[in-house]
Scaffold this motif. Structure first.
Motif, PDB file in Angstrom:
ATOM      1  N   PHE A  66       0.865  -1.173   0.000  1.00 50.33           N
ATOM      2  CA  PHE A  66       0.000   0.000   0.000  1.00 50.33           C
ATOM      3  C   PHE A  66       0.902   1.224   0.000  1.00 50.33           C
ATOM      4  CE2 PHE A  66      -2.520  -3.313   1.933  1.00 50.33           C
ATOM      5  CZ  PHE A  66      -3.789  -3.110   1.424  1.00 50.33           C
ATOM      6  N   TRP A  67       0.601   2.193  -0.850  1.00 49.49           N
ATOM      7  CA  TRP A  67       1.394   3.421  -0.981  1.00 49.49           C
ATOM      8  C   TRP A  67       0.498   4.604  -0.660  1.00 49.49           C
ATOM      9  CZ3 TRP A  67       6.538   2.870  -2.609  1.00 49.49           C
ATOM     10  CH2 TRP A  67       6.880   1.593  -3.044  1.00 49.49           C
ATOM     11  N   MET A  68       0.968   5.486   0.227  1.00 55.16           N
ATOM     12  CA  MET A  68       0.145   6.599   0.686  1.00 55.16           C
ATOM     13  C   MET A  68       0.956   7.885   0.721  1.00 55.16           C
ATOM     14  SD  MET A  68      -1.297   4.508   3.914  1.00 55.16           S
ATOM     15  CE  MET A  68      -2.136   2.958   3.690  1.00 55.16           C
ATOM     16  N   PHE A  69       0.552   8.844  -0.102  1.00 53.01           N
ATOM     17  CA  PHE A  69       1.142  10.174  -0.014  1.00 53.01           C
ATOM     18  C   PHE A  69       0.404  10.935   1.079  1.00 53.01           C
ATOM     19  CE2 PHE A  69       2.728   9.198  -4.254  1.00 53.01           C
ATOM     20  CZ  PHE A  69       3.998   9.763  -4.208  1.00 53.01           C
ATOM     21  N   THR A  70       1.138  11.646   1.928  1.00 53.73           N
ATOM     22  CA  THR A  70       0.534  12.364   3.038  1.00 53.73           C
ATOM     23  C   THR A  70       1.346  13.610   3.380  1.00 53.73           C
ATOM     24  OG1 THR A  70      -0.086  12.228   5.383  1.00 53.73           O
ATOM     25  CG2 THR A  70       1.703  10.795   4.661  1.00 53.73           C
ATOM     26  N   GLU A  71       0.632  14.665   3.753  1.00 52.40           N
ATOM     27  CA  GLU A  71       1.307  15.910   4.149  1.00 52.40           C
ATOM     28  C   GLU A  71       2.046  15.724   5.467  1.00 52.40           C
ATOM     29  OE1 GLU A  71      -1.950  15.685   3.411  1.00 52.40           O
ATOM     30  OE2 GLU A  71      -2.313  17.035   1.738  1.00 52.40           O
ATOM     31  N   ILE A 110       9.032   4.753   5.470  1.00 55.88           N
ATOM     32  CA  ILE A 110       8.916   6.111   4.947  1.00 55.88           C
ATOM     33  C   ILE A 110       9.926   6.239   3.814  1.00 55.88           C
ATOM     34  CG2 ILE A 110       9.078   8.564   5.488  1.00 55.88           C
ATOM     35  CD1 ILE A 110       8.373   7.703   8.427  1.00 55.88           C
ATOM     36  N   ILE A 111       9.396   6.507   2.625  1.00 53.41           N
ATOM     37  CA  ILE A 111      10.235   6.560   1.426  1.00 53.41           C
ATOM     38  C   ILE A 111      10.843   7.959   1.293  1.00 53.41           C
ATOM     39  CG2 ILE A 111      10.251   6.263  -1.093  1.00 53.41           C
ATOM     40  CD1 ILE A 111       9.665   3.679   0.595  1.00 53.41           C
ATOM     41  N   GLU A 112      12.099   7.996   1.020  1.00 51.23           N
ATOM     42  CA  GLU A 112      12.833   9.265   0.872  1.00 51.23           C
ATOM     43  C   GLU A 112      12.240  10.084  -0.273  1.00 51.23           C
ATOM     44  OE1 GLU A 112      15.488  12.163   1.790  1.00 51.23           O
ATOM     45  OE2 GLU A 112      15.309  10.273   2.886  1.00 51.23           O
ATOM     46  N   PRO A 113      11.886  11.351  -0.005  1.00 54.83           N
ATOM     47  CA  PRO A 113      11.328  12.188  -1.068  1.00 54.83           C
ATOM     48  C   PRO A 113      12.258  12.265  -2.288  1.00 54.83           C
ATOM     49  CG  PRO A 113      11.034  13.265   1.043  1.00 54.83           C
ATOM     50  CD  PRO A 113      11.924  12.051   1.278  1.00 54.83           C
ATOM     51  N   GLU A 117      12.134   5.260  -5.874  1.00 54.82           N
ATOM     52  CA  GLU A 117      10.897   4.623  -5.434  1.00 54.82           C
ATOM     53  C   GLU A 117       9.766   5.656  -5.279  1.00 54.82           C
ATOM     54  OE1 GLU A 117      10.252   0.777  -2.562  1.00 54.82           O
ATOM     55  OE2 GLU A 117      11.504   2.378  -1.790  1.00 54.82           O
ATOM     56  N   TYR A 118      10.099   6.833  -4.773  1.00 51.44           N
ATOM     57  CA  TYR A 118       9.145   7.933  -4.602  1.00 51.44           C
ATOM     58  C   TYR A 118       8.630   8.396  -5.959  1.00 51.44           C
ATOM     59  CZ  TYR A 118       7.530  12.484  -2.674  1.00 51.44           C
ATOM     60  OH  TYR A 118       6.800  13.576  -2.277  1.00 51.44           O
ATOM     61  N   ILE A 119       9.533   8.589  -6.892  1.00 53.35           N
ATOM     62  CA  ILE A 119       9.165   9.044  -8.236  1.00 53.35           C
ATOM     63  C   ILE A 119       8.294   7.998  -8.945  1.00 53.35           C
ATOM     64  CG2 ILE A 119      10.103   9.582 -10.527  1.00 53.35           C
ATOM     65  CD1 ILE A 119      12.442  10.977  -8.965  1.00 53.35           C
ATOM     66  N   LYS A 134       7.286  21.608  -6.293  1.00 52.79           N
ATOM     67  CA  LYS A 134       6.897  23.003  -6.076  1.00 52.79           C
ATOM     68  C   LYS A 134       6.220  23.228  -4.724  1.00 52.79           C
ATOM     69  CE  LYS A 134       6.420  24.149 -10.946  1.00 52.79           C
ATOM     70  NZ  LYS A 134       5.481  24.473 -12.028  1.00 52.79           N
ATOM     71  N   LEU A 135       5.860  22.156  -4.039  1.00 48.57           N
ATOM     72  CA  LEU A 135       5.188  22.307  -2.748  1.00 48.57           C
ATOM     73  C   LEU A 135       6.147  22.912  -1.720  1.00 48.57           C
ATOM     74  CD1 LEU A 135       3.332  18.861  -2.571  1.00 48.57           C
ATOM     75  CD2 LEU A 135       2.333  21.103  -3.062  1.00 48.57           C
ATOM     76  N   PRO A 136       5.634  23.712  -0.764  1.00 46.85           N
ATOM     77  CA  PRO A 136       6.505  24.313   0.249  1.00 46.85           C
ATOM     78  C   PRO A 136       7.199  23.258   1.117  1.00 46.85           C
ATOM     79  CG  PRO A 136       4.195  24.943   0.618  1.00 46.85           C
ATOM     80  CD  PRO A 136       4.247  24.120  -0.628  1.00 46.85           C
ATOM     81  N   GLU A 137       6.537  22.154   1.364  1.00 49.95           N
ATOM     82  CA  GLU A 137       7.099  21.013   2.093  1.00 49.95           C
ATOM     83  C   GLU A 137       6.860  19.770   1.249  1.00 49.95           C
ATOM     84  OE1 GLU A 137       8.568  20.938   5.191  1.00 49.95           O
ATOM     85  OE2 GLU A 137       8.441  23.127   5.292  1.00 49.95           O
ATOM     86  N   PRO A 138       7.848  18.876   1.154  1.00 45.40           N
ATOM     87  CA  PRO A 138       7.610  17.672   0.348  1.00 45.40           C
ATOM     88  C   PRO A 138       6.537  16.784   0.970  1.00 45.40           C
ATOM     89  CG  PRO A 138       9.781  17.582   1.389  1.00 45.40           C
ATOM     90  CD  PRO A 138       9.179  18.902   1.738  1.00 45.40           C
ATOM     91  N   MET A 139       5.749  16.157   0.114  1.00 44.65           N
ATOM     92  CA  MET A 139       4.784  15.160   0.585  1.00 44.65           C
ATOM     93  C   MET A 139       5.579  13.962   1.086  1.00 44.65           C
ATOM     94  SD  MET A 139       1.518  16.004   0.029  1.00 44.65           S
ATOM     95  CE  MET A 139       0.498  14.652  -0.476  1.00 44.65           C
ATOM     96  N   HIS A 140       5.119  13.379   2.170  1.00 43.42           N
ATOM     97  CA  HIS A 140       5.719  12.143   2.672  1.00 43.42           C
ATOM     98  C   HIS A 140       5.080  10.982   1.926  1.00 43.42           C
ATOM     99  CE1 HIS A 140       7.504  14.385   5.976  1.00 43.42           C
ATOM    100  NE2 HIS A 140       6.324  14.975   6.124  1.00 43.42           N
ATOM    101  N   LEU A 141       5.820   9.907   1.775  1.00 40.64           N
ATOM    102  CA  LEU A 141       5.290   8.707   1.138  1.00 40.64           C
ATOM    103  C   LEU A 141       5.477   7.532   2.085  1.00 40.64           C
ATOM    104  CD1 LEU A 141       4.123   7.111  -1.260  1.00 40.64           C
ATOM    105  CD2 LEU A 141       6.460   6.977  -2.182  1.00 40.64           C
TER     106      LEU A 141
END
Length: 169
Positions: A66-71, A110-113, A117-119, A134-141
């Motif tokens: 399961f892969w989840m992008f989260t702020e 937690i995947i490195e931004p 794997e993140y890409i 472009k986000l002010p903080e990278p999304m965590h994965l």
């Protein structure tokens, strides 16, 4: 309740599953993946010590994870100390004999931004990497690798199987 009563209640499904017919492992895995892919939101439970958090979150399923992008959020308080998680996917209950859902026990990574794997996960979700950059903080994965799935499907009983099945990875 006494300790013995708690133990008996905790053992309910282990005892009941000994008498029910099991679905063949490959067919069960296929049926579970169909259900996972038919949905896209789960409740992700994390915890450490006396802190517990349950977060509704969107997921994608691929590469047996399961892969989840989260702020961010309080789930990371628990993930720092405990990578064991549980997630639940379920249908709305509409009456006796219509239960369908699953509980997944697994481990979180937690995947490195912006790692490969993140890409790849962003590409799978059709999220442009340039937009993420472009986000002010990278999304965590988060990558959740299942260890065990407990699957409940009332339809299985109609097919001669136990309505509760378990798959251990």
């Amino acid at each position: 309740m006494t300790h013995e009563e708690y133990q008996k209640a905790a053992e309910y499904w282990k005892t009941k599953n000994k008498t029910g017919a099991a679905v063949e492992k490959d067919r069960l895995r296929e049926r579970m993946e169909e259900y996972i892919n038919a949905n896209n939101t789960c409740a992700l439970a994390t915890g450490t010590g006396d802190f517990v958090r349950c977060t509704p979150i969107e997921y994608a399923w691929h590469d047996q994870a399961f892969w989840m992008f989260t702020e961010g959020g309080e789930k990371f308080l628990a993930l720092e100390k405990n990578r064991n998680v549980c997630l639940a996917i379920y249908d709305k209950y509409s009456g006796f004999g219509t239960v369908k859902g699953m509980q997944v026990s697994g481990t979180a990574e937690i995947i490195e931004p912006f790692s490969a794997e993140y890409i790849a996960a962003a590409a799978f979700k059709k999220i442009p990497v340039e937009a993420l950059k472009k986000l002010p903080e990278p999304m965590h994965l988060l990558k959740i690798k299942p260890v065990r799935i407990d699957y409940l499907d009332s339809e299985l009983k109609k097919q001669g199987f136990s309505s509760r099945q378990q798959l251990v990875f």
